[in-house]
Motif scaffolding. Structure first.
Motif, short mmCIF file in Angstrom:
data_model
loop_
_atom_site.label_atom_id
_atom_site.label_comp_id
_atom_site.label_asym_id
_atom_site.label_seq_id
_atom_site.Cartn_x
_atom_site.Cartn_y
_atom_site.Cartn_z
N LEU A 77 0.82 -1.21 0.00
CA LEU A 77 0.00 0.00 0.00
C LEU A 77 0.86 1.26 0.00
N TYR A 78 1.90 1.29 0.81
CA TYR A 78 2.80 2.44 0.84
C TYR A 78 3.48 2.60 -0.52
N GLY A 79 3.83 1.48 -1.13
CA GLY A 79 4.45 1.55 -2.46
C GLY A 79 3.53 2.14 -3.49
N ARG A 80 2.23 1.80 -3.42
CA ARG A 80 1.28 2.37 -4.37
C ARG A 80 1.14 3.88 -4.15
N LEU A 81 1.12 4.28 -2.89
CA LEU A 81 0.96 5.70 -2.58
C LEU A 81 2.15 6.53 -3.03
N THR A 82 3.35 5.97 -2.93
CA THR A 82 4.57 6.75 -3.16
C THR A 82 5.20 6.50 -4.51
N ARG A 83 4.62 5.61 -5.31
CA ARG A 83 5.19 5.31 -6.62
C ARG A 83 5.29 6.59 -7.44
N GLU A 84 6.41 6.78 -8.09
CA GLU A 84 6.64 7.99 -8.86
C GLU A 84 5.56 8.16 -9.94
N GLY A 85 4.97 9.34 -9.97
CA GLY A 85 3.94 9.63 -10.96
C GLY A 85 2.56 9.13 -10.57
N SER A 86 2.44 8.47 -9.41
CA SER A 86 1.15 7.93 -9.02
C SER A 86 0.17 9.04 -8.64
N ARG A 87 -1.07 8.89 -9.07
CA ARG A 87 -2.14 9.80 -8.66
C ARG A 87 -3.13 9.09 -7.74
N SER A 88 -2.79 7.87 -7.37
CA SER A 88 -3.70 7.05 -6.59
C SER A 88 -3.80 7.53 -5.16
N ASN A 97 -12.94 19.68 3.00
CA ASN A 97 -14.20 19.97 3.69
C ASN A 97 -14.38 19.12 4.95
N GLY A 98 -13.36 18.30 5.27
CA GLY A 98 -13.41 17.48 6.47
C GLY A 98 -13.97 16.09 6.27
N ALA A 99 -14.58 15.84 5.13
CA ALA A 99 -15.16 14.52 4.87
C ALA A 99 -14.08 13.53 4.46
N PRO A 100 -14.23 12.26 4.83
CA PRO A 100 -13.26 11.26 4.37
C PRO A 100 -13.43 10.99 2.89
N GLY A 101 -12.31 10.83 2.19
CA GLY A 101 -12.38 10.48 0.78
C GLY A 101 -12.68 9.01 0.59
N THR A 102 -12.95 8.64 -0.65
CA THR A 102 -13.18 7.24 -0.95
C THR A 102 -11.87 6.47 -0.80
N ARG A 103 -11.99 5.17 -0.61
CA ARG A 103 -10.79 4.36 -0.41
C ARG A 103 -10.95 3.01 -1.08
N SER A 104 -9.82 2.42 -1.42
CA SER A 104 -9.82 1.07 -1.97
C SER A 104 -8.80 0.19 -1.24
N CYS A 105 -8.16 0.74 -0.20
CA CYS A 105 -7.08 0.00 0.47
C CYS A 105 -7.57 -1.31 1.07
N THR A 106 -8.69 -1.27 1.78
CA THR A 106 -9.20 -2.49 2.42
C THR A 106 -9.59 -3.52 1.38
N ALA A 107 -10.28 -3.09 0.35
CA ALA A 107 -10.72 -4.03 -0.69
C ALA A 107 -9.53 -4.63 -1.42
N GLU A 216 2.18 12.69 4.01
CA GLU A 216 1.14 13.69 3.80
C GLU A 216 1.66 14.83 2.92
N ASN A 217 2.88 15.27 3.16
CA ASN A 217 3.48 16.33 2.35
C ASN A 217 3.64 15.89 0.90
N LEU A 218 4.06 14.64 0.69
CA LEU A 218 4.22 14.12 -0.67
C LEU A 218 2.89 14.11 -1.41
N LEU A 219 1.85 13.60 -0.75
CA LEU A 219 0.54 13.54 -1.39
C LEU A 219 0.05 14.94 -1.77
N ASN A 220 0.29 15.92 -0.91
CA ASN A 220 -0.19 17.27 -1.18
C ASN A 220 0.66 18.00 -2.21
N ALA A 221 1.94 17.67 -2.28
CA ALA A 221 2.77 18.25 -3.34
C ALA A 221 2.26 17.80 -4.71
#
Length: 269
Positions: A77-88, A97-107, A216-221
């Protein structure tokens, strides 16, 4: 076929003790590892030092499963999140807005991984496997959101126990078996972690907390580069490093009951 979905936490480990002592009938426990770089390191230590040896001593099969791609490589899961060029964004980050986003990690990293094992071992819609899930009475609302797949029949041994078991009952069962009580299992960067847990991580495991801030910083960048709003690992609509202090006296008005949990029982058990 009777298997138990082992999450690595208190409820699942209590179920392991119950199975080992003949009080419930589950000869196979399956731990879907979302990645050695993704699971909480404390959960992986407990798995190797206590859960696996205890299961082996009592004749329980405890298999650790990975998510394997078609090319035979293992994805984390961490690899998917940090893979170069990933938008996942497969984790339930908090949106602006404070709401949780959709997720596919558990599935993707829990349910499908265990499902692949079940089907490889003969489970089907005509011959479904019985799959135990470690939800306790104090989390019974999570049962309503658990969707069974055609190849499985989901049961809740901790709720079927007489009397039904709460989390503190599970801890007593584990202690009586001579095992230490495991930490709550979850990815170390999971946005469903309670603020108090983040605070304890910052205090007790500052390097792990720093890694979560870096993620978190990587995702927001990446989102900034795409012209999208930022996302957060807590509900406080600001960076983790600013939202959490290294103590348990978190924020005024904090109520642990406000926090969500993974709703199908695959995590935090």
């Amino acid at each position: 076929m009777r298997v138990f979905s082992y999450g690595g936490g208190v409820q699942s480990t209590a179920a392991l003790v119950l199975a080992a002592t003949g009080r419930i009938d589950f000869p196979v426990f399956l731990f879907a590892n979302v990645g050695n770089d993704s699971e909480d390191p404390a959960t992986l230590v407990y798995l190797e030092q206590y859960a696996k040896p205890y299961a082996a001593l009592h004749g329980i099969q405890l298999d650790e499963l990975d998510r394997v791609r078609r090319d035979g490589t293992t994805e984390t899961l961490y690899g998917r999140l940090t893979r170069e060029g990933s938008r996942s964004l497969p984790i339930p980050v908090r949106m602006s807005n404070g709401a949780p986003g959709t997720r596919s990690c558990t599935a993707d990293f829990k349910i499908k991984v265990i499902g692949r094992w079940l089907k490889a071992h003969g489970a089907s819609a005509d011959k479904p496997a019985t799959v135990g899930v470690g939800i306790s009475l104090d989390e019974i609302e999570r049962v309503n959101n658990r969707r069974s797949e055609p190849y499985e029949r989901t049961v809740y041994p901790l709720l079927d126990h007489a009397p039904p078991l709460r989390r503190h009952d599970c801890a007593r069962i584990i202690t009586a078996a001579g095992l230490p009580v495991p930490p709550k299992s979850a990815c170390w960067f999971c946005p469903f972690r309670r603020p108090a847990t983040w605070a304890e991580t910052r205090r007790d495991r500052p390097e792990l907390f720093r890694r979560a801030c870096d993620l978190e910083n990587l995702l927001n960048a990446r989102r900034t580069a795409l012209g999208k709003d930022p996302v957060w690992l807590t509900r406080f609509n600001r960076p983790l490093a600013l939202a959490v202090t290294a103590a348990q006296d978190m924020l005024p008005g904090f109520d642990p009951a406000d926090d969500a949990l993974c709703d199908n029982g695959a995590c935090f058990t």
